[in-house]
Design an enzyme around this catalytic site. Structure first.
Site, PDB file in Angstrom:
ATOM      1  CD  GLU A 119      48.321   1.232  27.247  1.00 34.64           C
ATOM      2  OE1 GLU A 119      47.727   0.657  28.189  1.00 34.64           O
ATOM      3  OE2 GLU A 119      49.568   1.303  27.161  1.00 34.64           O
TER       4      GLU A 119
ATOM      5  NE  ARG B 243      47.929   4.931  38.593  1.00 35.32           N
ATOM      6  CZ  ARG B 243      48.046   6.241  38.525  1.00 35.32           C
ATOM      7  NH1 ARG B 243      47.812   6.986  39.585  1.00 35.32           N
ATOM      8  NH2 ARG B 243      48.412   6.830  37.409  1.00 35.32           N
TER       9      ARG B 243
ATOM     10  CE  LYS C 253      51.729   5.771  38.067  1.00 37.33           C
ATOM     11  NZ  LYS C 253      52.154   4.430  37.614  1.00 37.33           N
TER      12      LYS C 253
ATOM     13  NE  ARG D 224      58.319  24.601  48.006  1.00 37.49           N
ATOM     14  CZ  ARG D 224      58.908  25.759  48.248  1.00 37.49           C
ATOM     15  NH1 ARG D 224      58.296  26.881  47.930  1.00 37.49           N
ATOM     16  NH2 ARG D 224      60.083  25.792  48.814  1.00 37.49           N
TER      17      ARG D 224
ATOM     18  CG  HIS E 173      51.742  -2.418  30.765  1.00 35.70           C
ATOM     19  ND1 HIS E 173      50.474  -2.692  30.320  1.00 35.70           N
ATOM     20  CD2 HIS E 173      52.016  -1.152  30.334  1.00 35.70           C
ATOM     21  CE1 HIS E 173      49.993  -1.638  29.663  1.00 35.70           C
ATOM     22  NE2 HIS E 173      50.913  -0.695  29.647  1.00 35.70           N
TER      23      HIS E 173
ATOM     24  CG  HIS F 199      57.169  -2.516  30.814  1.00 33.81           C
ATOM     25  ND1 HIS F 199      56.576  -2.326  32.045  1.00 33.81           N
ATOM     26  CD2 HIS F 199      56.748  -1.499  30.042  1.00 33.81           C
ATOM     27  CE1 HIS F 199      55.814  -1.238  31.994  1.00 33.81           C
ATOM     28  NE2 HIS F 199      55.903  -0.716  30.792  1.00 33.81           N
TER      29      HIS F 199
ATOM     30  CD  GLU G 157      51.443   1.562  40.038  1.00 35.31           C
ATOM     31  OE1 GLU G 157      51.937   2.612  39.639  1.00 35.31           O
ATOM     32  OE2 GLU G 157      51.438   0.512  39.390  1.00 35.31           O
TER      33      GLU G 157
ATOM     34  CG  HIS H   5      53.647   1.107  25.417  1.00 42.38           C
ATOM     35  ND1 HIS H   5      54.410   0.457  26.359  1.00 42.38           N
ATOM     36  CD2 HIS H   5      52.440   1.343  25.990  1.00 42.38           C
ATOM     37  CE1 HIS H   5      53.682   0.315  27.469  1.00 42.38           C
ATOM     38  NE2 HIS H   5      52.486   0.841  27.267  1.00 42.38           N
TER      39      HIS H   5
ATOM     40  CE  LYS I 252      46.111   5.945  33.979  1.00 39.91           C
ATOM     41  NZ  LYS I 252      47.302   6.284  33.193  1.00 39.91           N
TER      42      LYS I 252
ATOM     43  CG  ASN J  18      51.232  -1.797  35.827  1.00 38.54           C
ATOM     44  OD1 ASN J  18      51.384  -0.863  35.053  1.00 38.54           O
ATOM     45  ND2 ASN J  18      51.456  -1.704  37.117  1.00 38.54           N
TER      46      ASN J  18
HETATM   47  N1  LIG Z   1      51.958   9.474  32.703  1.00 31.57           N
HETATM   48  C1  LIG Z   1      51.453   8.277  32.473  1.00 31.57           C
HETATM   49  O1  LIG Z   1      50.612   7.772  33.213  1.00 31.57           O
HETATM   50  C2  LIG Z   1      51.888   7.539  31.240  1.00 31.57           C
HETATM   51  C3  LIG Z   1      51.169   6.412  30.820  1.00 31.57           C
HETATM   52  C4  LIG Z   1      51.562   5.788  29.633  1.00 31.57           C
HETATM   53  C5  LIG Z   1      52.649   6.266  28.916  1.00 31.57           C
HETATM   54  N2  LIG Z   1      53.331   7.356  29.363  1.00 31.57           N
HETATM   55  C6  LIG Z   1      54.473   7.893  28.605  1.00 31.57           C
HETATM   56  O2  LIG Z   1      54.005   8.361  27.351  1.00 31.57           O
HETATM   57  C7  LIG Z   1      55.089   8.342  26.438  1.00 31.57           C
HETATM   58  C8  LIG Z   1      54.613   7.815  25.118  1.00 31.57           C
HETATM   59  O3  LIG Z   1      53.585   8.662  24.636  1.00 31.57           O
HETATM   60  P1  LIG Z   1      53.091   8.626  23.112  1.00 31.57           P
HETATM   61  O4  LIG Z   1      52.842   7.221  22.714  1.00 31.57           O
HETATM   62  O5  LIG Z   1      52.010   9.606  23.017  1.00 31.57           O
HETATM   63  O6  LIG Z   1      54.391   9.030  22.305  1.00 31.57           O
HETATM   64  P2  LIG Z   1      55.007  10.452  21.880  1.00 31.57           P
HETATM   65  O7  LIG Z   1      54.629  11.521  22.787  1.00 31.57           O
HETATM   66  O8  LIG Z   1      56.452  10.203  21.664  1.00 31.57           O
HETATM   67  O9  LIG Z   1      54.307  10.706  20.455  1.00 31.57           O
HETATM   68  C9  LIG Z   1      54.528   9.780  19.413  1.00 31.57           C
HETATM   69  C10 LIG Z   1      54.891  10.487  18.114  1.00 31.57           C
HETATM   70  O10 LIG Z   1      53.717  11.020  17.518  1.00 31.57           O
HETATM   71  C11 LIG Z   1      53.906  12.389  17.170  1.00 31.57           C
HETATM   72  N3  LIG Z   1      52.579  12.998  17.284  1.00 31.57           N
HETATM   73  C12 LIG Z   1      51.920  13.251  18.425  1.00 31.57           C
HETATM   74  N4  LIG Z   1      50.685  13.682  18.156  1.00 31.57           N
HETATM   75  C13 LIG Z   1      50.558  13.729  16.823  1.00 31.57           C
HETATM   76  C14 LIG Z   1      49.504  14.075  15.944  1.00 31.57           C
HETATM   77  N5  LIG Z   1      48.298  14.437  16.409  1.00 31.57           N
HETATM   78  N6  LIG Z   1      49.731  14.024  14.610  1.00 31.57           N
HETATM   79  C15 LIG Z   1      50.922  13.610  14.146  1.00 31.57           C
HETATM   80  N7  LIG Z   1      51.947  13.238  14.921  1.00 31.57           N
HETATM   81  C16 LIG Z   1      51.773  13.299  16.253  1.00 31.57           C
HETATM   82  C17 LIG Z   1      54.920  12.866  18.143  1.00 31.57           C
HETATM   83  O11 LIG Z   1      55.600  13.996  17.671  1.00 31.57           O
HETATM   84  C18 LIG Z   1      55.841  11.664  18.269  1.00 31.57           C
HETATM   85  O12 LIG Z   1      56.756  11.632  17.220  1.00 31.57           O
HETATM   86  C19 LIG Z   1      56.189   7.526  27.066  1.00 31.57           C
HETATM   87  O13 LIG Z   1      57.213   8.380  27.492  1.00 31.57           O
HETATM   88  C20 LIG Z   1      55.520   6.881  28.272  1.00 31.57           C
HETATM   89  O14 LIG Z   1      56.403   6.668  29.344  1.00 31.57           O
HETATM   90  C21 LIG Z   1      52.961   7.992  30.504  1.00 31.57           C
HETATM   91 ZN   LIG Z   2      50.884   1.071  28.549  1.00 28.83          ZN
END
Ligand SMILES: NC(=O)c1ccc[n+]([C@@H]2O[C@H](COP(=O)([O-])OP(=O)(O)OC[C@H]3O[C@@H](n4cnc5c(N)ncnc54)[C@H](O)[C@@H]3O)[C@@H](O)[C@H]2O)c1
Ligand SMILES: [Zn+2]
Length: 371
Positions: free
Chosen positions: A191, A247, A149, A127, A254, A258, A243, A271, A233, A251
């Site tokens: 973003e 919030r 999130k 938990r 988006h 999306h 949300e 993205h 943010k 989006n």
């Molecule tokens: N929780 C939230 O509020 C929220 C908001 C937006 C997006 N997300 C989520 O985030 C995810 C996307 O995240 P992302 O864009 O960071 O992608 P990711 O985590 O897949 O990273 C992108 C790529 O970059 C590589 N990488 C990461 N850091 C690196 C570095 N410093 N040097 C070299 N390579 C590196 C990773 O290994 C990966 O191959 C999605 O799953 C999305 O749903 C969540």
């Molecule tokens: Zn986004």
């Protein structure tokens, strides 16, 4: 190290700090220990992928050890497919093997995939284990590590399973972006640009001036830009953590974004590229319903173009197909899609219901842009 930036996310007894500074990864252990009253003997599980671990794992582990933590690592594969219940189960198994308990802290070292996954595992194991984010992509630094999130994908549904779970600390070291592919940096900048457009006109202007240097990571404003993005943010999240209303402005861009990602099976656009196009769509839709002025649309397009984004919608994309995909967006109600629209640069409002034909007109105009 240059001046460290600190953003306080004010969520009552779950308030926490986001610290931003070049070289900060070496201070993770120390900053964490003071917030957890002491690291001595405490188990820290660093969740990462092999490539990120190879780049930054040693520095992060060393910093934790120096503050007295007992450090173990858990490795997951990179990529969106890793955000799965199977990976959550792997992490649970690791925590169990290590006899993790309520004193254990989970450190997410990676992009949004690792942050969302490790955060969800931390939220649910016994938990709730303590949780710290060390985001390594620009998107994770300005977006996914802020707001609490966490979650994983289920079957074809993105982020269907999850929990709101705030970390105890977020440590952002822009030096880590040096190894990130340029296309990923640009994607995160979408973003950042979004924050300026929806909430802060002066910030949007600063981004316009700094953009080439932000892209090359040479800007003296880089830490400020990351911290200010987090602050925008955080402020929205403070007012509407779960949300229910405000919030939704996060989006912006988006809804169509999306749909474009889905239309192209997540293969064509990052993205950020998809939401850059979606922000332009939202501006044209706003013009159709007299919410957005054409000169603000032009300003948004100009800003996106300084970062190298496409603003013209690919004419080979089927507009009816995009509109159909919008109706399935989880933010839509009863058929009509609901949009965040731009009142002016620096101010967006949520909840605008827009019909399919209005959207189609706007997208047709976007397909006819030069570019
Ligand atoms: N929780 C939230 O509020 C929220 C908001 C937006 C997006 N997300 C989520 O985030 C995810 C996307 O995240 P992302 O864009 O960071 O992608 P990711 O985590 O897949 O990273 C992108 C790529 O970059 C590589 N990488 C990461 N850091 C690196 C570095 N410093 N040097 C070299 N390579 C590196 C990773 O290994 C990966 O191959 C999605 O799953 C999305 O749903 C969540
Ligand atoms: Zn986004």
């Amino acid at each position: 190290m240059s001046e460290m930036q600190r953003v306080r996310v004010g969520l009552g007894d779950r308030a926490y700090d986001i610290l931003v500074g070049r070289g900060l990864m070496s201070q993770l252990g120390q900053e964490l220990a003071v917030r957890l009253d002491g690291g001595a003997g405490r188990l820290a599980v660093v969740v990462s992928s092999p490539e990120i671990d190879a780049l930054y794992g040693a520095a992060v582990s060393e910093s934790l050890r120096a503050a007295g933590f007992r450090v173990e690592t858990a490795s997951v594969l990179p990529g969106e497919r890793t955000k799965s219940l199977a990976s959550v189960e792997e992490l649970y198994a690791k925590f169990h093997t290590l006899s993790a308990d309520r004193r254990t802290v989970v450190a997410a070292l990676g992009g949004g995939v690792i942050g969302d996954l490790a955060g969800f595992a931390a939220a649910t194991y016994t938990r709730g284990l303590s949780f710290v984010q060390v985001p390594t992509t620009l998107l994770a630094q300005v977006d996914s590590s802020v707001g609490g999130k966490t979650g994983v994908n289920f079957r074809n549904a993105k982020n269907l399973i999850g929990a709101f779970y705030q970390p105890h600390l977020v440590i952002i070291d822009p030096e880590m972006l040096q190894t990130l592919p340029k296309r990923e940096t640009r994607s995160g900048l979408a973003e950042v640009i979004k924050y300026g457009i929806i909430a802060d006109k002066d910030f949007a202007a600063l981004l316009g001036r700094e953009m080439p240097d932000l892209l090359s990571l040479t800007s003296s404003q880089l830490e400020y830009v990351i911290a200010h993005s987090c602050a925008i943010k955080a402020k929205v999240v403070e007012e509407d953590e779960r949300e229910d209303g405000l919030r939704a402005i996060l989006n912006f861009g988006h809804t169509v974004g999306h749909a474009l990602e889905s239309l192209t099976h997540y293969q064509t656009y990052t993205h950020g590229e998809a939401i850059a196009l979606g922000m332009v769509s939202a501006c044209f839709i706003g013009e159709e319903v007299s919410v957005t002025r054409p000169d603000d649309t032009a300003a948004v397009m100009g800003l996106l173009q300084t970062a190298g984004f496409w603003v013209r919608l690919d004419p080979s994309h089927s507009i009816p197909e995009i509109v159909r995909l919008l109706a399935w967006d989880k933010k839509s109600v009863g058929g009509a899609a609901r949009f965040v629209l731009l009142e002016e640069v620096g101010r967006a409002t949520p909840g605008h219901e827009v019909s399919g034909s209005v959207i189609a007109n706007a997208l047709a105009r976007q397909q006819n842009l030069e570019n």
